[in-house]
Motif scaffolding. Sequence first.
Motif, short mmCIF file in Angstrom:
data_model
loop_
_atom_site.label_atom_id
_atom_site.label_comp_id
_atom_site.label_asym_id
_atom_site.label_seq_id
_atom_site.Cartn_x
_atom_site.Cartn_y
_atom_site.Cartn_z
N TRP A 35 28.75 44.78 12.77
CA TRP A 35 28.42 46.17 13.10
C TRP A 35 28.18 46.79 11.72
CZ3 TRP A 35 32.51 49.93 15.67
CH2 TRP A 35 31.89 51.15 15.99
N GLU A 67 23.72 48.56 19.53
CA GLU A 67 24.79 48.62 20.54
C GLU A 67 24.80 47.35 21.40
OE1 GLU A 67 26.87 51.13 20.18
OE2 GLU A 67 25.60 52.44 18.95
N LEU A 68 24.87 46.21 20.71
CA LEU A 68 24.80 44.93 21.42
C LEU A 68 25.97 44.73 22.38
CD1 LEU A 68 23.66 42.56 18.51
CD2 LEU A 68 22.27 43.44 20.40
N GLN A 69 27.08 45.44 22.13
CA GLN A 69 28.21 45.31 23.05
C GLN A 69 27.86 45.80 24.45
OE1 GLN A 69 27.89 47.65 20.85
NE2 GLN A 69 28.44 49.61 21.77
N GLU A 70 26.81 46.61 24.56
CA GLU A 70 26.43 47.13 25.88
C GLU A 70 25.68 46.10 26.71
OE1 GLU A 70 26.16 51.89 24.72
OE2 GLU A 70 24.31 50.74 24.89
N GLU A 90 24.72 48.21 29.77
CA GLU A 90 25.69 49.08 30.42
C GLU A 90 25.94 50.25 29.48
OE1 GLU A 90 29.43 47.64 32.79
OE2 GLU A 90 29.91 47.73 30.66
N THR A 91 25.61 51.45 29.92
CA THR A 91 25.76 52.59 29.02
C THR A 91 26.54 53.72 29.66
OG1 THR A 91 23.60 53.33 29.75
CG2 THR A 91 23.68 52.25 27.62
N GLU A 143 22.79 44.66 13.58
CA GLU A 143 23.89 44.10 14.37
C GLU A 143 23.62 42.65 14.76
OE1 GLU A 143 25.02 46.32 17.85
OE2 GLU A 143 24.64 48.22 16.84
N TRP A 160 29.48 36.20 20.72
CA TRP A 160 30.18 36.25 22.01
C TRP A 160 29.67 37.46 22.79
CZ3 TRP A 160 32.92 32.40 24.04
CH2 TRP A 160 33.37 31.40 23.17
N ARG A 167 29.30 39.77 26.33
CA ARG A 167 30.04 40.13 27.53
C ARG A 167 29.38 39.49 28.75
NH1 ARG A 167 29.66 45.79 28.17
NH2 ARG A 167 31.17 45.50 29.83
#
Lengths: 645, 645
Positions: free
Chosen positions: B380, B565-568, B599-600, B634, B638, B640
């Motif tokens: 990040w 925002e790759l976690q989304e 997912e936001t 980014e 891993w 989600r």
Amino acid sequence: MTKMTALSISNITFSDNLWKKRQQLIRESVIPYQWDTLNDNVPGVEPSHTLENFRIAAGLSDATYYGMVFQDSDLYKWLETVGYSLSMHRTEELEKKADEAIDLVAAAQEESGYIHTYHQCVRPDKKWTNLRDDHELYCAGHLMEAAVAYFDATGKTVLLNVACRFADLISDLFGPGENQMKGYPGHPEIELALLKLYKATDNIKYLNSSKFFIDERGNEPHYFEWEAAQRGDNKGTPPSYCQSHLPIREQSSIEGHAVRAVYLYTAVAELAAETGDPELVEASERVWRNMTDKRMYVTGGIGSSHYHESFSFDYDLPSDRAYTETCASVGLVFWAERMLQLKEDASYADVMERTIYNGLLSGMSLDGTKYFYVNPLEVWPEAVKTRNDLSDTELERQGWFVCACCPPNIARFISSFGDYVYAFKEDRKELQVNLYAAGDAVFSTDTENIRVRQTTEYPWGEHVSFTLDSDKGGVELTVALRVPGWCRNPELKVNGETVDIEDVTENGYAKVHRYWQKEDDVTLFLPMEVEWIRADTRVRENIGKTALQRGPMVYCLEEHDNGSELQEILVSDESPCDVTFEEGDLGGINVITGQGYRETLHGDALYTTQRPHREPVTFKAVPYFSWANRTPGEMRVWLREAKND
Amino acid sequence: MTKMTALSISNITFSDNLWKKRQQLIRESVIPYQWDTLNDNVPGVEPSHTLENFRIAAGLSDATYYGMVFQDSDLYKWLETVGYSLSMHRTEELEKKADEAIDLVAAAQEESGYIHTYHQCVRPDKKWTNLRDDHELYCAGHLMEAAVAYFDATGKTVLLNVACRFADLISDLFGPGENQMKGYPGHPEIELALLKLYKATDNIKYLNSSKFFIDERGNEPHYFEWEAAQRGDNKGTPPSYCQSHLPIREQSSIEGHAVRAVYLYTAVAELAAETGDPELVEASERVWRNMTDKRMYVTGGIGSSHYHESFSFDYDLPSDRAYTETCASVGLVFWAERMLQLKEDASYADVMERTIYNGLLSGMSLDGTKYFYVNPLEVWPEAVKTRNDLSDTELERQGWFVCACCPPNIARFISSFGDYVYAFKEDRKELQVNLYAAGDAVFSTDTENIRVRQTTEYPWGEHVSFTLDSDKGGVELTVALRVPGWCRNPELKVNGETVDIEDVTENGYAKVHRYWQKEDDVTLFLPMEVEWIRADTRVRENIGKTALQRGPMVYCLEEHDNGSELQEILVSDESPCDVTFEEGDLGGINVITGQGYRETLHGDALYTTQRPHREPVTFKAVPYFSWANRTPGEMRVWLREAKND
């Protein structure tokens, strides 16, 4: 702006299971314990040496100074706590101890008004040469706060005189005049304290000094850089650490050391309320919003980084590496209360309540003898023991600290909790109720004394009732009840009759105006559903997770109740939860139980293409503030959420 | 134990798009670049001073020593790389430079055999007084490795003689004899190097010295403590940092500085193979299993903690705070290769392949000019720039480092890659193929020269074919082809006819024994599905997540392809993926594209009871090793996983 008057806490008593007990703990255990600590009479805890330092400065001891440069503030915070406590329960024995300590402080004060035992004992020729690091102004601030609290409680003026003499010296030394110093403190605190002293004494000089420090911070040429160059010092913290990276009126985000930041903005907001200065109002709001919208934990804790005990950047809120210092929570509550005065919007009280019931109360053990400095939202015991990046995190609260700022800070807050519950707007005869806790309060108008009784099981129960009673038989008054932001379907009844709450709610306060008589009763029903909180998805740490909240309380899972490997537990808002009041070993709390899953994949191989196996489990969550009062072990606030699609 | 002989890399050439190109890069760019760096001829990169230090030690310069205590090893690693490179492409110009450097090394060697320019130039009276920190034995080890590689390539003995003279001095100084020192190196390396020197010279003394160092480590009284007391030094690293917390035979987990640990165990495993010592065999296996089952990243990287560049504890594998030093990956491959020799089990080659194609290759940019020291599994950018606990992580590879261990280490590995592909078991006439890469190899038995041609698009393509060809017309031989652990349904054909692969597979090798003639062809079909890897659920970091792997390649998402925002981003194994070969800007790779969700929840409030909103997105994953070769941003390995119930 309307002038608000807090009710004197001398007239507020609690009868609930949370504040009553804690105020009693402070009075009966914490104040005596901290007194012993300050006098180095507690075996096995970090030495304090605080009283001895004052004796050395007063010429009454030949010992050698020991402690931090801000060691004096530990005594001042203790005296402030004693002040609040004596307001509510005046006892001769405690007052005598405090008077002795105050006499010692007075004896240590120099003719000029200067008092800072570190410099007096260790570097008398270096006074005011390192405002960035040496905490003289910080300690002066705590002296002022103590003096005002002690004067309010006892009417005695010895400490107030000491504080005023030092404040006079400081007002002479620092200011816009040609021969005055243009510095400001590395650790803000005196700014808010000078405003208290101004209110206690009505001496405008103190307000002007506070304003000077606030206006001067961050201007170019940068004072700390100039000062460091004078000392030949090329080390030191970056300007943002002390919030001096920009003039306050130009700041838009909350930066640096978290305690410093919130102490500073407490004063900025209060000064904005006093002066109406629109730039300060805007800066307060702007920075407040940055903090609460992007840099605050769900527990109301602040400070995402152990390094420099500081804020980091937007949406960076790691649960395990959270610093979330107890003192920062205390300071955030100060600021929230000032914002509430400034803006009259209940959303500030929502933040205040969130922090008080979660990230602040967690700082003290249930028995009042142990403290957390760091309040993480997740712990993995092996990581706390092993990882260097968690070196300040503890699994169990500690008796005292080398840097003992947090224990006296939480003690003074709890003792003065009453200050945060009510506010009385004299000009429009409005009694604001910002927090709910069972108990009695008495306050006075020009013509009468009014008794308010609050009957509630809050924060565990959903009903809050008020009766008002005047010595004149009745009183015309608006009662403004805060409708908490977490509450979805609040209801209001006056004398048993439902009132349309939306019709009477303004800025988050449900207002009932009437001529109140003894038999009148207003009841607020605040349904406490178990709420499934989600964070903005830019918070990487929390995506796919939920935090359980009921009423103001944020919950957590502990290993004690749920076994280890808490990350394997999934919860779902499709499974109903049960809320049960448990007397038990956590002092009377609501626990949440629910059906979730445990997802496991414990194979021979670390990596596999198999999917984890799920089986149903019952989970049990307890209020976050109560964690680590049983077997030490894992804890987590943010829980993985099953099937959130 | 069967004696295994690696084929000389002089007879192995690659024709694929990965190794051929990289070996060429090393030869044409990296070796000249590193030579210039060692000679301080590259403007703008960290000064090295390595050659100058040797000149000072040789009495040829009056300059002042500059650099780390292990600066000499940078030259030795360069010479080792040159040795491997000359084996494959002997060029006069390069050999001349190397010979000059070698003459300088020889000139710097003292009469006694001692050579370590730091001590010679800076603290000549303090030789051998701080084995824990001073790296004399470490540098000696790299000298020996360079000497053997250069001798193998050129037959020249100047450097080999220098190495043997120093090894002789060390063998005399350290040992079990009454007048010998009982020390061992703080940084293991000489143990594995002495075994190489033993194999090159057949001098058993070197094997015995290696054995002495291995046997002595961790015994009580603790040598480093004794030595520190002699120096009056009460600081220093804990014993586990140097793997001296216990005798090796009693160790059961991998501890401390990751590079030290794997260098040490490389020697332990090789010594176990040489001597058959069952306690060393067991210790090697035990500690290997602890590492691969509990402390290794899916990229094959190791070292979960920046602090001390070290292992931490079981299942602690944070993606962003991963240290996963490039050198540690190189060392892990060394150890894996020795375990494979020791145990003849293809699972060791699986780990070796995982590390080579992921956590090792990621250390070098595609153009060979820049390097990562730290190889995180998630970045990040804002955190890398801001957070102190990520202070060693970089968003972009760097030209050189103050501590420049990684660039020459990856260079020597790539140059000697051929060593890891084949092994020939002479006694049972078996050619083991451990890794797949298109190219030709020639090896010799007592009676004939055999040419092996490997035809494949591996690691991108699924077929690997072999032909064998002898100068005698035919050869009776077993070809043992490793069946990778990641492959679910491998198929084997000999001359077009399917062989039941399970019938012929032993310890992970499919074995084909026959009299091979020119026209014979054996083909392994290794279907490369996109595999959805999950970690043991005790790895907190990875629970609920999946890593994509295809063949040996672990994939990652980069901001360049997928936005921020790759976690989304959520992926699901229920949506099929496409695999496409892209020439493009990453040098020819397979990319994986698939349907996922974003997912936001970007609201006004940081915390809400709303659920995030999902919408379908196409994601694109690239091989991990190729990350950070385009726009910095980014990255995450891993991902989600949606609906994994």
